[in-house]
Design an enzyme around this catalytic site. Sequence first.
Site, mmCIF file in Angstrom:
data_model
loop_
_atom_site.group_PDB
_atom_site.id
_atom_site.type_symbol
_atom_site.label_atom_id
_atom_site.label_comp_id
_atom_site.label_asym_id
_atom_site.label_seq_id
_atom_site.Cartn_x
_atom_site.Cartn_y
_atom_site.Cartn_z
ATOM 1 N N GLY A 327 12.763 80.428 115.643
ATOM 2 C CA GLY A 327 14.161 80.485 115.478
ATOM 3 C C GLY A 327 15.081 79.412 116.417
ATOM 4 C CB ILE A 328 18.734 78.380 116.429
ATOM 5 C CG1 ILE A 328 18.944 78.012 115.251
ATOM 6 C CG2 ILE A 328 19.929 77.778 118.019
ATOM 7 C CD1 ILE A 328 19.418 78.141 114.713
ATOM 8 C CE LYS A 329 12.901 75.971 121.928
ATOM 9 N NZ LYS A 329 12.226 74.894 122.544
ATOM 10 C CG ASP A 381 17.515 101.459 122.890
ATOM 11 O OD1 ASP A 381 18.456 100.629 123.643
ATOM 12 O OD2 ASP A 381 16.662 102.483 123.279
#
EC number: 2.7.11.5
Length: 602
Positions: A327-329, A381
């Site tokens: 995914g996008i950092k 959480d």
Amino acid sequence: MFPRRLDSPAAYGIAQAMMDGFDRHYRLFRAESARAKHRFETSDWSGQQRAQRERIEFYDLRVKECVRRLEKEFSAGAQPMDVWHQVKLHYIGLLVGHRQPELAETFFNSVTTKILHRTHFHNDFIFVRPAISTEYLENDEPGARPTYRAYYPTPESLQETLVRVVDNFQLQGEFEDLARDAGRVAEVMRPRLGPAKWRANFQIQVLSSLFYRNKGAYLVGKVINGFQELAFALPILHGTDGRYVIDAALFGEDDLQMLFSFARAYFMVDMEIPSAYVQFLRSLMPRKPRAELYNALGLAKQGKTLFYRDFLHHLRYSSDRFRIAPGIKGMVMLVFDLPSFPFVFKVIKDYYPPQKDTTREQIKGKYLLVKQHDRVGRMADTLEYSEVAFPRERFEDDLIAEIEKFAPSQLEISDRDGDGNVEVILKHVYIERRMIPLNIYLQEAFDAGPHDARARQQMERSVVEYGNAIKDLVAANIFPGDMLWKNFGVTRNGKVVFYDYDEIEYLTDCHFRRVPAPRNEEDELSGEVWWAVGPRDVFPETFGPFLLGNDAVREVFMRHHADLLDPVFWQSHKERIQAGHMYDVFPYDPERRFGAGTGSPA
């Protein structure tokens, strides 16, 4: 090696002092949980939320108290290790017959690790593994309340039995019409049981304490018929006239998973034997880890202990390697995962781009806010750990390089214990359940093409859920800050949940404004913000260009959630919250409700 003789008076004194510390903690924890009944009966919703928030702090306060006592009375840190060997053995002896032994063991660990050097963090000195079984724990004293009660209705007396089940909780106040509500529950319960004959063992088992959270009280139990078991929960709310109503009937594991979601606030439950409650709840939700059930009951430290034991067990029986998460950092958090393990690990970076005006302490404060706040099913959480050691050989080199580049202050690679095993030690890490990032989930739908009906449905459902998630956060007085798709995830049940907390603010602390009209042609053509912007000014009209570049997404979003681009929506919610109004957010699908006109449990 454990000593053959217990000959140190100090060892027994230390063990007894720690047991006293734990007993004081659980006595206060249980008393606060029990007071939830009165707050529910008197509609003290702000008091309920405040108690839920403050109870989270109880554990650390009691640990600090105990450490101070041990140092003052016994100079605990100066005691030799053979004394500490004896301390653990004495403590085990004190646990025989105790009704919360697993919690007391964890308390022992919390205190001991504040005093001893980490080279002693193994099973000789702390409870790496439990020493006392929690199986079949009961309070056999006369008059003690059982963990659950069993009822044996006939097909003809089901409604009458359900009335008796609810009556036995002795809520102070009146129901609008309990017989009516019990009839509704019986009506929807019968089809769930199917056409099977009622067997000789037909029974309804109900936990002896109601589960309180925000505006709701939940009756939790199961129906047993032959080899069939049906989990159920009944939300009890205050109706419009202040009298009680059973608002819905929830059945099956999926409904209860939603109720006990990791994205919701913790319950208040009066439990003498929490392990028995967890065992009962596991029978209703067998896929839910025990760690998450302890968390849901407000016993977060026990949840952390069990999670870490599960994690070590998984490491032992797996061979894949930690990697940079797909995914996008993120600009603030460095995220990695272990593909075979359903959680992600997040480390705060040492430095951030100029547009991220924040600090490590501010980011920790945001995560603490989420921990203490009502998460309304829309914020994941987190588990927070310090000084976590991982086997070095399980890390990909690219990940090590990434941590060395962006978070070197948080990294140590060494054989710190001197046992020949090189470890990656992270000073501070957050752990969250892994979800599919919403941007990736949407891209999967786009890649399938516009003519794929299932992909179109996936896209529509996730965009609608995204807007619903933001509106639920707004109802809980939370402004997400960064609302990009990548900061939301999709759970196993298709719920959209927010998980990037470094920019969240209380809604009531934000100023929602319209974009001013251009003063001249130069303003109108300018690609820059030409008007004055305060530190907490928000311009909802500007969300569109960042979120709605895809035409199909824009069409669905504008059909369902166009109001999110209007400052009036945000400002009106802010003003109602400031006036003391608590919005209704339901932890179950609206179609489960028997009728409108009641307040929300959330």
